[in-house]
Design an enzyme around this catalytic site. Structure first.
Site, PDB file in Angstrom:
ATOM      1  N   ASP A 123      41.274  66.734  35.317  1.00  0.00           N
ATOM      2  CA  ASP A 123      42.442  66.088  35.165  1.00  0.00           C
ATOM      3  C   ASP A 123      42.849  65.055  36.308  1.00  0.00           C
ATOM      4  OD1 ASP A 123      42.874  67.515  33.102  1.00  0.00           O
ATOM      5  OD2 ASP A 123      44.239  69.029  33.903  1.00  0.00           O
ATOM      6  N   GLN A 145      30.923  73.561  49.988  1.00  0.00           N
ATOM      7  CA  GLN A 145      30.981  74.917  49.068  1.00  0.00           C
ATOM      8  C   GLN A 145      32.115  75.555  49.683  1.00  0.00           C
ATOM      9  OE1 GLN A 145      29.764  73.745  45.901  1.00  0.00           O
ATOM     10  NE2 GLN A 145      30.119  75.958  45.770  1.00  0.00           N
ATOM     11  N   ASP A 174      39.293  85.447  45.104  1.00  0.00           N
ATOM     12  CA  ASP A 174      39.055  84.054  44.791  1.00  0.00           C
ATOM     13  C   ASP A 174      39.106  83.908  43.204  1.00  0.00           C
ATOM     14  OD1 ASP A 174      38.606  83.741  47.513  1.00  0.00           O
ATOM     15  OD2 ASP A 174      36.340  83.858  47.386  1.00  0.00           O
ATOM     16  N   ASN A 175      39.509  84.619  42.430  1.00  0.00           N
ATOM     17  CA  ASN A 175      39.546  84.524  41.158  1.00  0.00           C
ATOM     18  C   ASN A 175      40.840  84.128  40.572  1.00  0.00           C
ATOM     19  OD1 ASN A 175      36.579  85.086  41.039  1.00  0.00           O
ATOM     20  ND2 ASN A 175      37.332  87.165  41.083  1.00  0.00           N
ATOM     21  N   ASP A 227      53.263  75.747  34.978  1.00  0.00           N
ATOM     22  CA  ASP A 227      52.064  76.520  35.298  1.00  0.00           C
ATOM     23  C   ASP A 227      52.963  77.615  36.254  1.00  0.00           C
ATOM     24  OD1 ASP A 227      50.259  75.192  34.436  1.00  0.00           O
ATOM     25  OD2 ASP A 227      49.603  74.104  36.088  1.00  0.00           O
TER      26      ASP A 227
END
Length: 302
Positions: A257, A246, A144-145, A32
């Protein structure tokens, strides 16, 4: 039975010491590569701000450019490797309680991946080959994406006869008590169950023919923020997940995972399935509050 005996027995259970390589995982290892990027970078490679795609020809240069242009963080990734990594984190001691097999390339990203698996205290034994580069997953972060681009590459090149069948590697397989190999999407459709009801799918999966009849199959399905479903021979039970505020949720990508990792961390101790599910919910609740499948130094699970 003496009054103090059940307590002593419980204490003994808590102190049970695991051996190395008790848990075995096998799957697609990915490195990653996470970085905060700009809109121009997304536009250049035709990426949506919040998406998950497999790399195409046009994304070939993306991974190297990400490393050159932005400040990156590396993590050992890929679904099964994430789960094994989380299980090792939950287990803590001994190091290398978890083993992982998969295929990488003989390249720079492969060397980084080996180092990252070692830092996670996972006993990773990769089959290394030169035809394909190490599999990578770019996490391109904008506010935030997260836009995820996965290039499986070497992850698809595993050769059983050149790695798993080697005596030294097979010995690690034999040492394990619990095995985890995941890549079972669209299972119900493939089985022709003709239902979308999760409880019904769990019930039908539990009843599928089984080679080892001495031990009944237990089926556990997670559903994101909805209840986790468990099917045994006699009943289907649901378990609510841990509710998070949230505003605390950063990234839900590694939640599934992480659940598996938490679950496996208790299964290796032979603890009840209800306890395995509780650990799975705990691990997922930690991971969703962080970026990527990462965790603090020590778990706070009792």
């Amino acid at each position: 039975m003496a009054a103090g005996e059940p307590q002593a027995k419980k204490l003994k259970l808590e102190q049970k010491q695991l051996s190395e390589n008790v848990l075995f995982g096998m799957g697609n290892p990915l490195l990653d590569i996470c970085a905060v990027v700009d809109k121009d970078f997304l536009d250049k490679y035709g990426l949506k701000p919040n998406d998950q795609i497999l790399a195409e020809e046009k994304h070939k240069e993306l991974f190297e450019e990400l490393v050159k242009k932005f400040k990156v963080e590396y993590h050992a990734g890929g679904s099964t490797q994430n789960s094994v990594k989380v299980a090792q984190w939950m287990i803590q001691s001994p190091y290398k309680a978890a083993t992982f097999f998969g295929c990488i390339g003989k390249d720079k990203f492969g060397e980084i991946l080996k180092k990252k698996a070692e830092e996670a205290h996972v006993d990773a034994h990769y089959y290394e080959q030169s035809e394909e580069p190490t599999g990578t997953c770019a996490a391109c972060i904008t506010s935030d994406n997260r836009s995820l681009v996965a290039n499986l590459a070497a992850a698809n090149c595993y050769k059983k006869e050149k790695h798993l069948d080697l005596e030294k590697n097979w010995k690690l397989v034999e040492k394990a008590k619990v095995y985890y190999i995941a890549e079972a999407a669209t299972f119900a459709r493939e089985q022709g169950f003709e239902t979308e009801d999760i409880k019904e799918i769990a019930r039908k999966t539990q009843a599928l023919p089984k080679a080892n009849t001495k031990r009944q199959r237990i089926v556990v399905f997670t559903q994101g923020k909805d209840d986790t479903v468990m099917a045994t021979e006699n009943e289907v039970t649901t378990f609510p997940v841990l509710v998070s505020d949230q505003s605390e949720i950063v990234d839900t990508n590694g939640a599934g995972d992480a659940f598996v990792g938490g679950f496996l961390s208790q299964l290796v101790y032979d603890r009840p399935v209800t306890e395995c599910i509780r650990a799975g919910h705990y691990a997922a609740s930690v991971i969703i509050k962080r970026s990527g499948c990462t965790f603090p130094e020590k778990p706070d699970f009792h």
